[in-house]
Design a protein around this motif. Structure first.
Motif, mmCIF file in Angstrom:
data_model
loop_
_atom_site.group_PDB
_atom_site.id
_atom_site.type_symbol
_atom_site.label_atom_id
_atom_site.label_comp_id
_atom_site.label_asym_id
_atom_site.label_seq_id
_atom_site.Cartn_x
_atom_site.Cartn_y
_atom_site.Cartn_z
ATOM 1 N N GLU A 120 76.633 21.854 61.678
ATOM 2 C CA GLU A 120 78.007 22.088 62.105
ATOM 3 C C GLU A 120 78.112 23.536 62.588
ATOM 4 O OE1 GLU A 120 80.606 19.989 62.214
ATOM 5 O OE2 GLU A 120 79.303 18.334 61.600
ATOM 6 N N TRP A 121 79.132 23.806 63.426
ATOM 7 C CA TRP A 121 79.248 25.147 64.021
ATOM 8 C C TRP A 121 79.283 26.238 62.957
ATOM 9 C CZ3 TRP A 121 83.269 28.503 63.064
ATOM 10 C CH2 TRP A 121 84.385 27.953 62.394
ATOM 11 N N GLN A 122 80.064 26.013 61.879
ATOM 12 C CA GLN A 122 80.191 27.063 60.861
ATOM 13 C C GLN A 122 78.912 27.209 60.045
ATOM 14 O OE1 GLN A 122 81.708 24.167 60.628
ATOM 15 N NE2 GLN A 122 81.462 23.337 58.567
ATOM 16 N N GLU A 123 78.168 26.110 59.865
ATOM 17 C CA GLU A 123 76.902 26.190 59.135
ATOM 18 C C GLU A 123 75.912 27.071 59.884
ATOM 19 O OE1 GLU A 123 75.688 22.311 56.777
ATOM 20 O OE2 GLU A 123 76.286 21.786 58.816
ATOM 21 N N HIS A 124 75.867 26.890 61.194
ATOM 22 C CA HIS A 124 74.922 27.672 61.999
ATOM 23 C C HIS A 124 75.233 29.162 61.896
ATOM 24 C CE1 HIS A 124 72.859 29.299 65.561
ATOM 25 N NE2 HIS A 124 71.991 28.332 65.324
ATOM 26 N N ILE A 125 76.524 29.510 61.962
ATOM 27 C CA ILE A 125 76.916 30.925 61.867
ATOM 28 C C ILE A 125 76.583 31.469 60.483
ATOM 29 C CG2 ILE A 125 78.867 32.534 61.885
ATOM 30 C CD1 ILE A 125 80.176 30.674 63.993
ATOM 31 N N ARG A 126 76.834 30.686 59.441
ATOM 32 C CA ARG A 126 76.607 31.164 58.070
ATOM 33 C C ARG A 126 75.113 31.281 57.744
ATOM 34 N NH1 ARG A 126 80.727 31.319 54.593
ATOM 35 N NH2 ARG A 126 79.464 30.707 52.802
ATOM 36 N N ILE A 127 74.293 30.402 58.323
ATOM 37 C CA ILE A 127 72.850 30.475 58.087
ATOM 38 C C ILE A 127 72.212 31.590 58.915
ATOM 39 C CG2 ILE A 127 70.669 29.226 58.454
ATOM 40 C CD1 ILE A 127 72.179 26.655 57.697
ATOM 41 N N ARG A 128 72.736 31.825 60.133
ATOM 42 C CA ARG A 128 72.185 32.837 61.028
ATOM 43 C C ARG A 128 73.264 33.852 61.442
ATOM 44 N NH1 ARG A 128 68.206 30.863 59.462
ATOM 45 N NH2 ARG A 128 66.624 29.617 60.539
ATOM 46 N N PRO A 129 73.891 34.540 60.480
ATOM 47 C CA PRO A 129 74.982 35.461 60.849
ATOM 48 C C PRO A 129 74.542 36.590 61.777
ATOM 49 C CG PRO A 129 74.338 35.776 58.554
ATOM 50 C CD PRO A 129 73.656 34.535 59.030
ATOM 51 N N GLY A 130 73.266 37.009 61.647
ATOM 52 C CA GLY A 130 72.766 38.109 62.477
ATOM 53 C C GLY A 130 72.834 37.824 63.963
ATOM 54 N N MET A 131 72.782 36.546 64.350
ATOM 55 C CA MET A 131 72.872 36.183 65.766
ATOM 56 C C MET A 131 74.252 36.495 66.334
ATOM 57 S SD MET A 131 70.884 32.519 65.886
ATOM 58 C CE MET A 131 71.395 32.243 67.598
ATOM 59 N N TYR A 132 75.243 36.554 65.447
ATOM 60 C CA TYR A 132 76.628 36.699 65.900
ATOM 61 C C TYR A 132 77.213 38.085 65.631
ATOM 62 C CZ TYR A 132 76.241 31.661 66.248
ATOM 63 O OH TYR A 132 75.833 30.394 66.596
ATOM 64 N N ILE A 133 76.828 38.704 64.515
ATOM 65 C CA ILE A 133 77.450 39.997 64.168
ATOM 66 C C ILE A 133 76.432 41.088 63.886
ATOM 67 C CG2 ILE A 133 79.545 38.912 63.254
ATOM 68 C CD1 ILE A 133 78.345 39.594 60.422
ATOM 69 N N GLY A 134 75.165 40.874 64.234
ATOM 70 C CA GLY A 134 74.155 41.886 63.940
ATOM 71 C C GLY A 134 73.832 41.892 62.459
ATOM 72 N N LYS A 135 73.679 43.080 61.876
ATOM 73 C CA LYS A 135 73.305 43.146 60.461
ATOM 74 C C LYS A 135 74.513 42.915 59.555
ATOM 75 C CE LYS A 135 73.646 48.158 60.077
ATOM 76 N NZ LYS A 135 73.532 49.109 59.004
ATOM 77 N N LEU A 136 74.246 42.504 58.312
ATOM 78 C CA LEU A 136 75.328 42.251 57.364
ATOM 79 C C LEU A 136 75.807 43.565 56.745
ATOM 80 C CD1 LEU A 136 73.987 39.007 55.654
ATOM 81 C CD2 LEU A 136 75.781 39.210 57.365
ATOM 82 N N GLY A 137 75.014 44.160 55.848
ATOM 83 C CA GLY A 137 75.395 45.419 55.228
ATOM 84 C C GLY A 137 76.499 45.246 54.205
ATOM 85 N N ASP A 138 76.872 46.359 53.573
ATOM 86 C CA ASP A 138 77.890 46.319 52.525
ATOM 87 C C ASP A 138 79.098 47.198 52.848
ATOM 88 O OD1 ASP A 138 76.857 48.835 52.294
ATOM 89 O OD2 ASP A 138 76.178 48.649 50.223
ATOM 90 N N GLY A 139 79.150 47.701 54.089
ATOM 91 C CA GLY A 139 80.266 48.569 54.475
ATOM 92 C C GLY A 139 79.933 50.037 54.443
ATOM 93 N N SER A 140 78.696 50.394 54.045
ATOM 94 C CA SER A 140 78.330 51.816 53.983
ATOM 95 C C SER A 140 77.979 52.380 55.355
ATOM 96 C CB SER A 140 77.156 52.021 53.015
ATOM 97 O OG SER A 140 76.026 51.284 53.427
ATOM 98 N N SER A 141 77.751 51.495 56.341
ATOM 99 C CA SER A 141 77.419 51.940 57.697
ATOM 100 C C SER A 141 78.478 51.435 58.676
ATOM 101 C CB SER A 141 76.037 51.390 58.086
ATOM 102 O OG SER A 141 75.715 51.756 59.406
ATOM 103 N N ALA A 142 78.772 52.250 59.693
ATOM 104 C CA ALA A 142 79.843 51.906 60.635
ATOM 105 C C ALA A 142 79.548 50.649 61.440
ATOM 106 C CB ALA A 142 80.098 53.085 61.586
ATOM 107 N N ASP A 143 78.252 50.263 61.549
ATOM 108 C CA ASP A 143 77.932 49.057 62.311
ATOM 109 C C ASP A 143 77.642 47.858 61.412
ATOM 110 O OD1 ASP A 143 75.522 49.942 61.311
ATOM 111 O OD2 ASP A 143 74.411 49.769 63.195
ATOM 112 N N ASP A 144 78.043 47.945 60.145
ATOM 113 C CA ASP A 144 77.882 46.806 59.241
ATOM 114 C C ASP A 144 78.803 45.663 59.649
ATOM 115 O OD1 ASP A 144 75.938 47.996 57.770
ATOM 116 O OD2 ASP A 144 77.171 48.478 56.038
ATOM 117 N N GLY A 145 78.408 44.465 59.239
ATOM 118 C CA GLY A 145 79.096 43.255 59.685
ATOM 119 C C GLY A 145 80.591 43.199 59.416
ATOM 120 N N ILE A 146 81.048 43.742 58.283
ATOM 121 C CA ILE A 146 82.475 43.629 57.976
ATOM 122 C C ILE A 146 83.342 44.362 58.999
ATOM 123 C CG2 ILE A 146 82.200 43.172 55.505
ATOM 124 C CD1 ILE A 146 82.831 46.129 54.972
#
Length: 627
Positions: free
Chosen positions: A18-44
């Protein structure tokens, strides 16, 4: 049983996501790196940007001059006053791939949000997501969790103004230990304001607004005296602002494409740097060195490109060569603009032209004075790099465009052999390098850049990072100071931060410098081990693990075994960014940390040390360089 039988490859192995499964399994394809908010280019922050980009597009289409952004305990709400999503398509617009207004190129010719995938990514990666659309007195609400719809309301009457409100909370199972940092959100909103004069962005009550675009950006960013007033040039698809610093040694650029902050530059910034040199040479009719022309320049450049191609999903580097498919290149467009506008400006403002020429002559003289020592230092660094015991390098680097994990590239700057040994044995050799200091580095406060070449340790560090002339070829995305949480460790942190503030401030301004957080305690029983970074975490672990758990206090990084260290520099790494407060100048920081006010500084260090008897909230620590 025959172990040589190959596994069967049948219809059962083919899986449709499903569309949301693909994004959740491969988030890096859509938002780059995940991170925890300590870097300005983190996913949040990319999630926030994707929603705001849609609101900016409404402003660009002359619908709505205000955007409200609210942050409340990890939940973000963004409300614009544009046209609102068509009510019958609200659910589809945020949850169906290949659905969105951005595919109509006539409506969004130079869109920021591009193809509308961003909103779906935000939806799929949030444990709570709500969209409210208001159009002509009618309201439609839809709510989701992890991309799955939880509420689809009927259309109701309302007196609210037209627009769209999106509220979401990032999913903590994907963004572990995440924390929004206001400084990064504020910087993002400032950039939106500079690029969209007339737009008001309200963030938790504070307003961000600009009348003069990139000229305001440079005015805000400038800390030192400039050699001449800011040159501000503008046409429909390009805007530039230029000046020269009186003190800074490096080149400083702010670059944007269609409103996106391209922190890694790209074809448009390369074209601007080339065009500036070309125009200056032709104006003075002298073949000055490019490095002398651009030394100490502070400039901002923004272009609008039809259907831009970026080198990553997070759009930090422009790859497009054309302004518009089948038409002139970005390079030709920028060079023609600069040749015409800057040349005209310099003819009309001879006092600015004289100031620029004087600066070039000074840079030329300084370069020649330094050239001898630079040559020796480079040769020395080159010889040492072949057998550099200080640097244990990694395989993938930030400057390598083909590296798949370049955004993860990290260098740990450690003190002594024991700490560097633990990190070296437990690091990921693909993306993590270690640079070992032999002791306390030199206090370089007030010194000239000559010391960087004369001091072997500084010279080797500069060479390892590859930042001698600019950040363009920086080899590591995260430069991490990893020192003990004691008096000596704190002093080394200050000395290193002084080095970077004095000679490479852009490393800090662009969000590349961090402090490594390591646990202060290990609390364990026979069934479970907890690592605690604060006194609160230690007390909770004692409470959770029951009677008489074993408690270990880590007094230095060298005490943590390599087997344990891999937990603290792996996927759960905790980094505290070194950030400059908005009201703090580099000069003031340097004076406080490394000037002559020794008693004040001693009090500061002792108050901010994390000691066993008086554990403080790590947010108060030296991790953020706000005096």
């Amino acid at each position: 049983m025959n172990e040589n039988i190959e596994p069967q490859y049948t219809e059962d192995n083919i899986r449709s996501l499903e569309w949301q499964e693909h994004i959740r399994i491969r988030p890096g394809m859509y938002i780059g790196k995940l991170g925890d908010g300590s870097s300005a280019d983190d996913g949040i922050y990319i999630l926030i940007k994707e929603i705001i980009d849609n609101s900016i597009d409404e402003f660009v289409m002359k619908s709505g001059k205000r955007i409200d952004i609210k942050l409340d305990e990890g939940k973000i709400s963004i409300r614009d006053y544009g046209r609102g999503i068509p009510l019958g398509k609200v659910v589809d617009a945020v949850s169906k791939m290949n659905t969105g207004g951005k595919y109509d190129s006539k409506a969004f010719k130079k869109s920021v949000g591009l193809n509308g995938v961003g909103t779906k990514a935000v939806n799929a990666l949030s444990d709570y997501f709500r969209v409210r659309s208001i159009r002509e007195g009618q309201l439609k609400i839809a709510e989701f969790s992890k991309g799955l719809i939880t509420e689809d309301s009927t259309i109701t009457e309302t007196t609210e103004k037209n627009g769209t409100e999106t509220t979401f909370r990032p999913d903590g199972t994907i963004f572990t230990h995440f924390k929004f940092r206001k400084e990064y959100i504020e910087k993002m909103l400032k950039n939106y304001a500079y690029l969209n004069p007339g737009l008001k962005l309200y963030f938790n009550g504070e307003v961000f607004y600009s009348e003069n675009g990139l000229k305001d950006l440079l005015t805000e960013e400038l800390e030192e005296e400039t050699l001449y007033p800011i040159i501000h040039l503008k046409e429909e698809d390009i805007e530039v602002a230029i000046t020269h610093s009186d003190k800074s040694q490096s080149e400083t650029y702010f670059s944007f494409v269609n409103g996106q902050n391209t922190t890694q530059g790209g074809t448009h910034l390369n074209a601007f740097r080339e065009a500036y040199v070309k125009t200056i040479r032709e104006f003075f009719n002298k073949n000055f060195e490019a490095a002398d022309i651009r030394k100490s320049i502070i400039a901002a450049v923004a272009v609008k490109v039809v259907e831009p191609v970026f080198e990553s999903q997070t759009k930090t580097k422009l790859g497009s060569n054309e302004m518009e498919p089948g038409k002139q290149t970005v390079r030709t467009f920028v060079i023609d603009f600069m040749k015409s506008k800057l040349d005209n400006f310099l003819h009309k403002n001879p006092e600015v032209a004289d100031a620029i020429q004087r600066k070039i002559m000074i840079s030329e003289r300084e370069r020649k004075e330094l050239s001898g020592i630079q040559k020796l230092a480079r040769e020395r660094a080159k010889k040492v790099s072949l057998h550099n015991k200080k640097l244990r390098d990694c395989r993938q680097h930030y400057s390598d465009q083909k590296a798949l994990r370049k955004s993860e590239s990290t260098i740990f700057i450690t003190e002594g052999d024991s700490a560097s040994g633990s990190i070296t044995k437990s690091r990921d050799v693909e993306t993590q390098a270690v640079f070992s200091l032999k002791g306390k580095p030199l206090n370089c406060y007030g010194m000239t850049k000559k010391v960087v070449y004369e001091n072997e340790e500084f010279n080797l560090l500069q060479a390892a990072l590859n930042i001698e002339n600019s950040l363009e070829d920086l080899r590591y995305n995260q430069v991490v100071i990893a020192t003990d949480a004691d008096v000596d460790g704190m002093h080394i942190r200050l000395l290193l931060i002084t080095f970077f503030l004095q000679f490479f401030p852009d490393l800090i301004k662009n969000g590349h410098l961090y402090i490594l957080s390591t646990p202060l305690f290990r609390v364990r029983n026979k069934k479970e081990t907890r690592y605690c970074y604060t006194e609160e975490e230690r007390l909770k672990a004692l409470n959770d693990l029951g009677k008489n758990p074993e408690i270990t206090r880590f007094k230095g990084l060298g005490e943590i075994s390599p087997d344990e260290f891999k937990h603290f520099i792996g996927k759960d790494i905790r980094l505290e960014p070194v950030v400059l407060g908005k009201d703090t100048t580099i000069e003031n920081l340097l004076e406080f940390y490394m000037g002559k006010n020794t008693p004040d500084r001693q009090v500061f260090i002792l108050e901010n040390l994390v000691v066993e008897e008086n554990l403080l909230d790590p947010k108060q620590n030296m991790q953020t360089a706000e005096a």
